[in-house]
Design an enzyme around this catalytic site. Structure first.
Site, PDB file in Angstrom:
ATOM      1  N   ARG A 193       0.548  -1.180  -0.397  1.00  0.00           N
ATOM      2  CA  ARG A 193      -0.200  -0.291  -0.283  1.00  0.00           C
ATOM      3  C   ARG A 193       1.369   1.634   0.585  1.00  0.00           C
ATOM      4  NH1 ARG A 193      -5.988   0.349   2.104  1.00  0.00           N
ATOM      5  NH2 ARG A 193      -6.073  -2.017   1.847  1.00  0.00           N
ATOM      6  N   TYR A 201       0.244   3.595  -2.730  1.00  0.00           N
ATOM      7  CA  TYR A 201      -0.441   5.200  -2.594  1.00  0.00           C
ATOM      8  C   TYR A 201      -0.764   5.526  -1.499  1.00  0.00           C
ATOM      9  CZ  TYR A 201      -5.386   6.819  -2.423  1.00  0.00           C
ATOM     10  OH  TYR A 201      -6.581   7.424  -2.428  1.00  0.00           O
ATOM     11  N   ASN A 252     -13.632   6.163   2.702  1.00  0.00           N
ATOM     12  CA  ASN A 252     -13.829   4.842   2.627  1.00  0.00           C
ATOM     13  C   ASN A 252     -15.448   4.913   1.878  1.00  0.00           C
ATOM     14  OD1 ASN A 252     -12.489   3.324   3.844  1.00  0.00           O
ATOM     15  ND2 ASN A 252     -13.214   2.135   2.178  1.00  0.00           N
ATOM     16  N   GLY A 273     -13.418 -11.389   7.894  1.00  0.00           N
ATOM     17  CA  GLY A 273     -14.359 -10.135   7.299  1.00  0.00           C
ATOM     18  C   GLY A 273     -14.174  -9.238   9.209  1.00  0.00           C
ATOM     19  N   GLN A 329     -12.223  -6.332  10.227  1.00  0.00           N
ATOM     20  CA  GLN A 329     -11.963  -5.790   9.836  1.00  0.00           C
ATOM     21  C   GLN A 329     -12.628  -4.179   9.333  1.00  0.00           C
ATOM     22  OE1 GLN A 329     -11.891  -7.785   7.650  1.00  0.00           O
ATOM     23  NE2 GLN A 329     -11.952  -7.447   5.738  1.00  0.00           N
ATOM     24  N   THR A 330     -12.641  -3.376  10.207  1.00  0.00           N
ATOM     25  CA  THR A 330     -13.598  -1.965   9.485  1.00  0.00           C
ATOM     26  C   THR A 330     -13.643  -1.254   8.867  1.00  0.00           C
ATOM     27  OG1 THR A 330     -13.000  -0.806  11.563  1.00  0.00           O
ATOM     28  CG2 THR A 330     -14.297  -3.038  12.508  1.00  0.00           C
ATOM     29  N   PRO A 342      -5.483  -2.091   6.599  1.00  0.00           N
ATOM     30  CA  PRO A 342      -5.777  -1.962   7.441  1.00  0.00           C
ATOM     31  C   PRO A 342      -6.874  -2.666   8.577  1.00  0.00           C
ATOM     32  CG  PRO A 342      -5.897  -0.405   6.383  1.00  0.00           C
ATOM     33  CD  PRO A 342      -6.130  -1.522   5.625  1.00  0.00           C
TER      34      PRO A 342
END
Ligand code: UDP
Length: 312
Positions: A144, A147, A176, A209, A211-212, A274
């Site tokens: 990452r 970016y 997001n 799933g 991760q937030t 993340p």
């Protein structure tokens, strides 16, 4: 005289919504895009509008604009994690040379400048929620980094132009964001989940799933962007939705809204993904009087409808 804005990345997902909104606010708009990740489809309905001009150009190369400009929005950059491996050098160039060139356009025309930065500047954050003063936990060499570091450089060069040349600058840190006009093959969570649900295929949840992320509908973002440009705030401002969801919960919402029977399949978690991300928007509330208004259910419903219409 109408105010005149130039939007780099104007044929991209966010850029095209921004062009549309600026036109509806009475601006004349120059859209610059090289269509590397944007599409002409996103702006097809604006072509022929008397106040809309499109220039196909790669912003990492210098661009001379002769007409007067009041505002420059630098929104050109690939932003999907799948692009981090596919076109890493192009991403670094968009954040470095691209930002430089966009700043030069603003400086030459005496225009106000806005950089589209990102929550990625916080990396895999160790502080929750993320306030603008948090300096982040970023790998300089990870997948990452192309970016994250490009955008951190972009923020630094924006502030250098502000301090050295007195350029009137704004930095928006975008969390997001989703909505109509995302590419179905973009690779990000929402377009993946929606395309999979509509095709009756299993939704690919990476890892457990757990991760937030927070989910911001694109209209809310564009509203924050316009308010920030009109404000006098030079410091970075987070624009995002502070409601945090686990990725598994987002998949469940998409299944519920779409009525998909495809279920869920777990796939490996990408490197450096993340674990938590959620904006502290107290600065935006305070200085812009802004907060998001679209609940996830409503935004996802609109996005689903757009994707469904497109698939026909
Ligand atoms: N994700 C997922 N399935 C997908 C695409 C993404 O579970 O098909 C996860 C991804 O691992 C990340 C989150 O959804 O934790 C958001 O990913 P996205 O690519 O939208 O952007 P990011 O926030 O990571 O930049």
């Amino acid at each position: 005289m109408k105010p005149r804005a130039l939007v780099t990345g104007g044929a991209g997902f966010i850029g095209s919504h921004l062009c549309e909104r600026l036109l509806s606010e009475g601006y004349s708009v120059i859209c610059v895009d090289d269509l590397s990740t944007g599409t002409s489809e996103n702006i097809a309905h604006l072509e022929g509008h008397p106040d809309f001009e499109y220039i196909e150009h790669d912003v990492t190369l210098p661009l001379e604009v002769r007409s007067p400009l009041d505002e420059v929005y630098h929104f050109a950059s690939p932003a999907s994690p799948v692009d981090f491996e596919r076109i890493p050098v192009e991403i670094l160039k968009a954040g470095s040379s691209g930002t430089h060139n966009a700043l030069e356009i603003a400086r030459a025309r005496g225009a106000r400048f806005m950089l589209a930065s990102t929550s990625e500047v916080y990396g895999d954050p160790l502080v929750h929620p993320q306030h603008e003063d948090y300096r982040g936990n970023v790998s300089t060499t990870g997948i990452r980094s192309v970016y994250d570091e490009a955008k951190r450089y972009a923020e630094a060069v924006t502030m250098a132009y502000h301090r050295r040349y007195g350029l009137d600058t704004r930095i928006v840190r975008i969390f997001n964001t989703y909505g109509p006009k995302m590419r179905p093959d973009d690779g990000r969570m929402i377009p993946n989940f929606i395309s999979q649900a509509l095709a009756g295929r299993p939704l690919t949840v990476y890892g457990e799933g757990a991760q937030t992320r927070s989910l911001q509908y694109v209209d809310d973002l564009v509203d924050g962007v316009l308010r920030l440009m009109k404000s006098r705030e030079i410091r970075p401002v987070n624009i995002g939705n502070p409601v945090e969801y686990r990725v598994g919960e987002v998949a469940a919402m998409v299944i519920e809204l779409s009525g998909s029977r495809g279920g869920i399949v777990n796939q490996p978690l990408p490197a450096d993904d993340p674990r938590r991300r959620c904006p502290d928007i107290s600065r935006a509330r305070e200085v812009l009087g802004w907060e998001p208004r679209t609940p996830a259910g409503e935004g996802l419903e609109k996005t689903l409808r757009w994707f469904a219409g497109r698939a026909q």
